[in-house]
Design a protein around this motif. Structure first.
Motif, PDB file in Angstrom:
ATOM      1  N   ARG A 184     -14.068   3.637   8.855  1.00 29.07           N
ATOM      2  CA  ARG A 184     -15.408   3.017   8.833  1.00 29.07           C
ATOM      3  C   ARG A 184     -15.452   1.779   9.725  1.00 29.07           C
ATOM      4  O   ARG A 184     -16.426   1.558  10.459  1.00 29.07           O
ATOM      5  CB  ARG A 184     -15.777   2.653   7.398  1.00 29.07           C
ATOM      6  CG  ARG A 184     -17.188   2.061   7.239  1.00 29.07           C
ATOM      7  CD  ARG A 184     -18.275   3.099   7.532  1.00 29.07           C
ATOM      8  NE  ARG A 184     -19.610   2.513   7.485  1.00 29.07           N
ATOM      9  CZ  ARG A 184     -20.365   2.388   6.395  1.00 29.07           C
ATOM     10  NH1 ARG A 184     -19.889   2.813   5.225  1.00 29.07           N
ATOM     11  NH2 ARG A 184     -21.569   1.866   6.451  1.00 29.07           N
TER      12      ARG A 184
ATOM     13  N   SER B 281     -12.428  -0.419   0.424  1.00 25.47           N
ATOM     14  CA  SER B 281     -12.838   0.967   0.627  1.00 25.47           C
ATOM     15  C   SER B 281     -14.104   1.281  -0.166  1.00 25.47           C
ATOM     16  O   SER B 281     -15.032   1.921   0.345  1.00 25.47           O
ATOM     17  CB  SER B 281     -11.704   1.910   0.197  1.00 25.47           C
ATOM     18  OG  SER B 281     -12.114   3.266   0.263  1.00 25.47           O
TER      19      SER B 281
ATOM     20  N   CYS C 207     -22.131   4.228  -4.199  1.00 22.99           N
ATOM     21  CA  CYS C 207     -21.247   4.972  -3.288  1.00 22.99           C
ATOM     22  C   CYS C 207     -22.115   5.529  -2.164  1.00 22.99           C
ATOM     23  O   CYS C 207     -23.298   5.178  -2.038  1.00 22.99           O
ATOM     24  CB  CYS C 207     -20.514   6.084  -4.037  1.00 22.99           C
ATOM     25  SG  CYS C 207     -21.644   7.226  -4.877  1.00 22.99           S
TER      26      CYS C 207
ATOM     27  N   ILE D   2      -7.243  -3.341  -0.564  1.00 20.55           N
ATOM     28  CA  ILE D   2      -7.665  -2.166   0.196  1.00 20.55           C
ATOM     29  C   ILE D   2      -8.555  -1.243  -0.633  1.00 20.55           C
ATOM     30  O   ILE D   2      -9.484  -0.608  -0.111  1.00 20.55           O
ATOM     31  CB  ILE D   2      -6.428  -1.397   0.747  1.00 20.55           C
ATOM     32  CG1 ILE D   2      -6.838  -0.352   1.784  1.00 20.55           C
ATOM     33  CG2 ILE D   2      -5.639  -0.774  -0.391  1.00 20.55           C
ATOM     34  CD1 ILE D   2      -7.327  -0.952   3.066  1.00 20.55           C
TER      35      ILE D   2
ATOM     36  N   ASP E 295     -17.773   2.215   1.418  1.00 23.35           N
ATOM     37  CA  ASP E 295     -18.346   3.507   1.047  1.00 23.35           C
ATOM     38  C   ASP E 295     -19.755   3.350   0.497  1.00 23.35           C
ATOM     39  O   ASP E 295     -20.601   4.237   0.665  1.00 23.35           O
ATOM     40  CB  ASP E 295     -17.449   4.187   0.005  1.00 23.35           C
ATOM     41  CG  ASP E 295     -17.947   5.573  -0.383  1.00 23.35           C
ATOM     42  OD1 ASP E 295     -18.146   6.411   0.521  1.00 23.35           O
ATOM     43  OD2 ASP E 295     -18.158   5.818  -1.590  1.00 23.35           O
TER      44      ASP E 295
ATOM     45  N   SER F  72       0.828  -1.206   0.000  1.00 23.84           N
ATOM     46  CA  SER F  72       0.000   0.000   0.000  1.00 23.84           C
ATOM     47  C   SER F  72       0.866   1.260   0.000  1.00 23.84           C
ATOM     48  O   SER F  72       0.410   2.322  -0.428  1.00 23.84           O
ATOM     49  CB  SER F  72      -0.921   0.023   1.222  1.00 23.84           C
ATOM     50  OG  SER F  72      -1.832  -1.052   1.184  1.00 23.84           O
TER      51      SER F  72
ATOM     52  N   ALA G 247      -7.883   5.420   0.616  1.00 25.00           N
ATOM     53  CA  ALA G 247      -8.590   4.148   0.790  1.00 25.00           C
ATOM     54  C   ALA G 247      -8.284   3.535   2.145  1.00 25.00           C
ATOM     55  O   ALA G 247      -9.195   3.070   2.852  1.00 25.00           O
ATOM     56  CB  ALA G 247      -8.208   3.188  -0.340  1.00 25.00           C
ATOM     57  N   GLU G 248      -7.016   3.509   2.535  1.00 26.94           N
ATOM     58  CA  GLU G 248      -6.633   2.901   3.802  1.00 26.94           C
ATOM     59  C   GLU G 248      -7.246   3.662   4.977  1.00 26.94           C
ATOM     60  O   GLU G 248      -7.761   3.058   5.927  1.00 26.94           O
ATOM     61  CB  GLU G 248      -5.110   2.853   3.924  1.00 26.94           C
ATOM     62  CG  GLU G 248      -4.626   2.015   5.087  1.00 26.94           C
ATOM     63  CD  GLU G 248      -3.117   1.896   5.114  1.00 26.94           C
ATOM     64  OE1 GLU G 248      -2.579   0.999   4.437  1.00 26.94           O
ATOM     65  OE2 GLU G 248      -2.468   2.717   5.810  1.00 26.94           O
ATOM     66  N   LYS G 249      -7.197   4.991   4.909  1.00 30.16           N
ATOM     67  CA  LYS G 249      -7.787   5.795   5.981  1.00 30.16           C
ATOM     68  C   LYS G 249      -9.299   5.579   6.061  1.00 30.16           C
ATOM     69  O   LYS G 249      -9.879   5.475   7.155  1.00 30.16           O
ATOM     70  CB  LYS G 249      -7.497   7.277   5.737  1.00 30.16           C
ATOM     71  CG  LYS G 249      -6.034   7.658   5.908  1.00 30.16           C
ATOM     72  CD  LYS G 249      -5.750   8.496   7.107  1.00 30.16           C
ATOM     73  CE  LYS G 249      -6.551   9.717   7.280  1.00 30.16           C
ATOM     74  NZ  LYS G 249      -6.207  10.476   8.496  1.00 30.16           N
ATOM     75  N   ALA G 250      -9.946   5.498   4.896  1.00 33.14           N
ATOM     76  CA  ALA G 250     -11.396   5.324   4.870  1.00 33.14           C
ATOM     77  C   ALA G 250     -11.791   3.974   5.447  1.00 33.14           C
ATOM     78  O   ALA G 250     -12.761   3.876   6.218  1.00 33.14           O
ATOM     79  CB  ALA G 250     -11.915   5.467   3.441  1.00 33.14           C
ATOM     80  N   VAL G 251     -11.063   2.915   5.103  1.00 32.66           N
ATOM     81  CA  VAL G 251     -11.369   1.586   5.627  1.00 32.66           C
ATOM     82  C   VAL G 251     -11.189   1.563   7.138  1.00 32.66           C
ATOM     83  O   VAL G 251     -12.057   1.064   7.874  1.00 32.66           O
ATOM     84  CB  VAL G 251     -10.483   0.515   4.951  1.00 32.66           C
ATOM     85  CG1 VAL G 251     -10.619  -0.830   5.669  1.00 32.66           C
ATOM     86  CG2 VAL G 251     -10.865   0.360   3.488  1.00 32.66           C
TER      87      VAL G 251
ATOM     88  N   LEU H 233      -2.925  -0.592   7.617  1.00 37.38           N
ATOM     89  CA  LEU H 233      -4.280  -0.777   8.136  1.00 37.38           C
ATOM     90  C   LEU H 233      -4.285  -1.332   9.555  1.00 37.38           C
ATOM     91  O   LEU H 233      -5.010  -0.836  10.424  1.00 37.38           O
ATOM     92  CB  LEU H 233      -5.076  -1.694   7.206  1.00 37.38           C
ATOM     93  CG  LEU H 233      -6.522  -1.969   7.631  1.00 37.38           C
ATOM     94  CD1 LEU H 233      -7.333  -0.673   7.699  1.00 37.38           C
ATOM     95  CD2 LEU H 233      -7.185  -2.959   6.683  1.00 37.38           C
TER      96      LEU H 233
END
Length: 734
Positions: free
Chosen positions: A294, A437, A413, A433, A441, A233, A287-291, A725
């Motif tokens: 959430r 994500s 989305c 990832i 989303d 990543s 993507a990593e931050k969003a996963v 992650l």
């Protein structure tokens, strides 16, 4: 070696018989004057009647269509006389202009008609029936066609495929040619898909310096993107500087400055992970931050008190006719209580029974549940086992390509979420990832998620280590199934899979559904594999070759997939009269071949009955049903989806008689034959052997050296992946 001499012809296009809008290939009739009409084939995009062509190439004879001129180089001139311009306009030169309008334009402007259309389209309003809107549309249509033609001619002239030009035009529009000349490295963006060395060669021919900012930045972006294919990543900052410097032979300080510029522009994001400064592509960082964010939100929610569950679970058990084991019951309870959970376990431990029970439970709770998996084969198997429709994650999300963002995008989305109260995702270890994500989303805020998979299998082909990171973080409630049920325990495939997972070699006795055939040389191993596929399994066990999948840990070596595919193709699909072939790179493709898509392509159109869709994805397997050498296309059947490929897209295909173990993830086959011979040490691991064995449903045969098997079972080396992650989940960082 002297360059071969090319033949030369010239004339005016009288008609266009066929044109492929994806790659510019066409078949046309050329009026050469006294020598008559000649059939011409070649890459001549946007060609129209009335154009004057000077062509260099060679004469060929087509078995059905006779003598043709195969054009390799072309000088093109738009028509100059009034009559030729009329032919050009009347017969498809400009969208929206037919014979009647063409006659009016030519009668008014004569030999200057095309000049007026391109430079002064407003003057077309001087003609009866053409209003300002229509005049502007005609002008834009001509400019677009001319712009695309110039772009294709430029890139083909520079040795790049016409399909890159077509994609570049779609991505960058009317300004594509200027954009490519200004910075050729934009061709390496995900949608266009040119390799760095191809864009680099073009840049050098255009006079870019070896340490130009564009080259340095493109090289750093290439290294970050290339390492996504290795599962990373991010890359540590120091390592990124080092590998980029080596790639383009540039000073590390210059490279560091280039990376800093990318950070300032927002294309690269830097962060600190485990005390190291690391560099992400901006999309991967997001993507990593969003996963992480959430999942942390979902993990904090407790939905249902356990005292209410007994009646619902009893109802589910009665409906299924089963009694859940303790761990299985705990998994069902967790699914009811939590907004997100993970379920992991090896073969024969009852994961499917748990999925069915959760489906029953969610139904009783009034929840609408969707089943999904990363691949078509995994989704199909999930449908069969659960007697409920399952679909791929890509299809569930409506995957396509966003021209605005220049990257893959999904219809579903946060603003247009999936119509579901719960999602059960099988084969979760295969999900990278980016896909995770996108899935999160697209889920409504109150939607539940059940992640199901085998954490001991190989990680996803794409970036990240999602399933293992989620389990390893301890943040998400996880149930691990370890008990092997009696019926499953009777299978030597399942028993040996668990032996391998404990670091023990498989039992070598050749009985039941598991066989090890000792072969000490690559030649003997290949010979045995061919014999198994062509004679022994079809004749003695009634297993058709189409139900057999040969696997190897590697592409290389004498028993890698490249050599195995050549041998298996010769044995299973030999040449025959009337069976068309096409050689491309190291592979010879033949009608009837089993083939695999090797990269995501969001543009390929497929048909399945009355349904039309787009997108064939990395790992999809199909059968090559037709090669059309005249139109330079192939038709491939992907489990009922019929897709047409241009020859340029052969770069995205490989034979699939033999697959790497990595590429087999998420699939299950009636019979699996694994080649277990010497290969790269990084591939001779327990997880590779375990993943291969767990692909077999009825029969597993290992052909190779017993010593190799022992070493693979003992080697629990896990290839390190750069992923943040797990750290983010454990620390609560979003």
């Amino acid at each position: 070696m002297t360059e071969r001499e090319l033949d030369h012809i010239e004339g005016t296009v009288s008609s266009v018989i066929y044109e492929n809008g994806d790659n510019g290939y066409c078949v046309l009739r050329l009026n050469t004057g006294p020598e008559g009409i000649v059939t011409v084939v070649g890459c001549l995009p946007c060609v129209s009647p009335g154009e004057a062509l000077e062509l260099e190439g060679s004469w060929t004879t087509h078995p059905s269509h006779g003598q043709q001129f195969k054009a390799e180089r072309a000088v093109r001139r738009l028509p100059e006389t009034a009559s030729a311009i009329y032919d050009y306009l009347a017969f498809g030169g400009i969208k929206g202009v037919g014979p009647a309008t063409a006659r009016l334009i030519v009668e008014k402007f004569g030999a200057r008609a095309l000049e007026v259309i391109e430079e002064e389209p407003e003057r077309l309003t001087e003609l009866r029936g053409i209003n300002p809107k229509k005049a502007a549309e005609i002008g834009r249509a001509f400019q677009r066609r001319a712009g695309l033609r110039r772009l294709v001619e430029f890139m083909v002239g520079e040795g790049l495929g016409a399909h890159f030009a077509m994609r570049a035009y779609k991505a960058f529009g009317d300004d594509a040619l200027a954009a490519v000349k200004d910075n050729p490295y934009i061709l390496t963006c995900e949608y266009v898909g040119a390799e760095f060395n191809e864009a680099d060669r073009l840049a050098m021919s255009l006079g870019f310096s070896v340490d130009s900012p564009e080259r340095v930045q493109a090289a750093a972006m290439f290294e970050l993107a290339h390492n996504l294919n290795n599962g990373h990543s991010f890359i540590p900052r120091d390592k990124l500087v080092s590998v980029t410097s080596a790639l383009i032979e540039a000073d590390p300080g210059t490279v560091a400055d280039g990376i800093d510029t990318l950070v300032e522009q927002g294309e690269v994001v830097e962060d600190e992970i485990a005390g190291f400064r690391v560099s992400y592509l901006a999309s991967l960082y997001a993507a990593e931050k969003a996963v992480a964010g959430r999942l942390l939100e979902m993990a904090r929610v407790k939905l249902l008190d356990r005292s209410e569950l007994a009646r619902l679970i009893e109802r589910a058990q009665n409906s299924l006719g089963v009694t859940l084991a303790d761990a299985q019951r705990r998994a069902v309870e967790t699914a009811a209580e939590r907004r997100v959970m993970a379920l992991t376990g090896g073969p024969g431990t009852g994961k499917t029974t748990v999925i069915k029970a959760i489906l029953e439970l969610f139904g009783a709770m009034g929840l609408k549940t969707v089943l999904t998996a990363p691949t078509g084969r995994a989704a199909k198997r999930m449908s069969e086992l659960c007697s409920e429709e399952a679909q791929t994650v890509h299809r569930l999300l409506g995957m396509g390509f966003s021209w605005e963002m220049g990257m893959p995008a999904f219809q579903k989305c946060a603003s247009d979420p999936i119509d579901a109260d719960a999602v059960i995702l099988d084969e979760a270890s295969m999900v990278d990832i980016i896909l995770m994500s996108a899935l999160l989303d697209a889920m409504k805020p109150e939607c539940r998620l059940v992640l199901v998979g085998d954490a001991d299998q190989l990680a996803s082909v794409g970036p990240g280590n999602v399933f293992s990171d989620i389990i390893g973080s301890g943040t998400v409630e996880t149930v691990r199934l370890v008990e092997i049920f009696r019926q499953a325990a009777e299978s030597r495939i399942i028993r040996n899979a668990h032996r391998i997972n404990r670091g023990e070699p498989p039992e070598l006795g050749n009985t039941g559904d598991f066989f090890v055939l000792q072969r000490r040389t690559p030649e003997k191993a290949v010979e045995t594999i061919i014999d198994l596929c062509t004679e022994r399994l079809p004749r003695h066990m009634g297993i058709d070759p189409s139900q057999i999948q040969v696997l190897s840990p590697t592409r290389m070596y004498e028993t890698g997939t490249v050599k195995l595919n050549q041998a298996l193709q010769a044995a299973l699909n030999p040449p025959a009269a009337g069976k068309n072939e096409k050689r491309f790179g190291e592979f010879l493709f033949r009608e009837g071949d089993k083939v695999m898509q090797t990269r995501n392509n969001y543009d390929i159109i497929w048909r399945k009955g009355e349904i039309i869709g787009t997108g064939i994805f990395n790992g999809d397997i199909g059968q090559l049903v037709r090669i059309n050498n005249q139109e330079r296309t192939l038709e491939i059947d992907f489990d009922g989806r019929l897709a047409v490929y241009s020859f340029d897209l052969l770069i995205e295909l490989e034979p699939a008689y033999a697959l790497t173990v990595h590429k087999s993830q998420g699939s299950e086959y009636r019979a699996v034959i694994l080649s277990a011979m010497q290969c790269a040490p990084s591939l001779m691991t327990r997880s590779v052997l375990y993943t291969a064995v767990t692909r077999a449903r009825e029969l597993m045969i290992i052909v190779g050296d017993n010593e190799i098997l022992l070493r693979m079972a003992e080697n629990n080396r896990i290839q390190r992946r750069y992923s943040g992650l797990k750290t983010r989940l454990k620390s609560g960082l979003m």
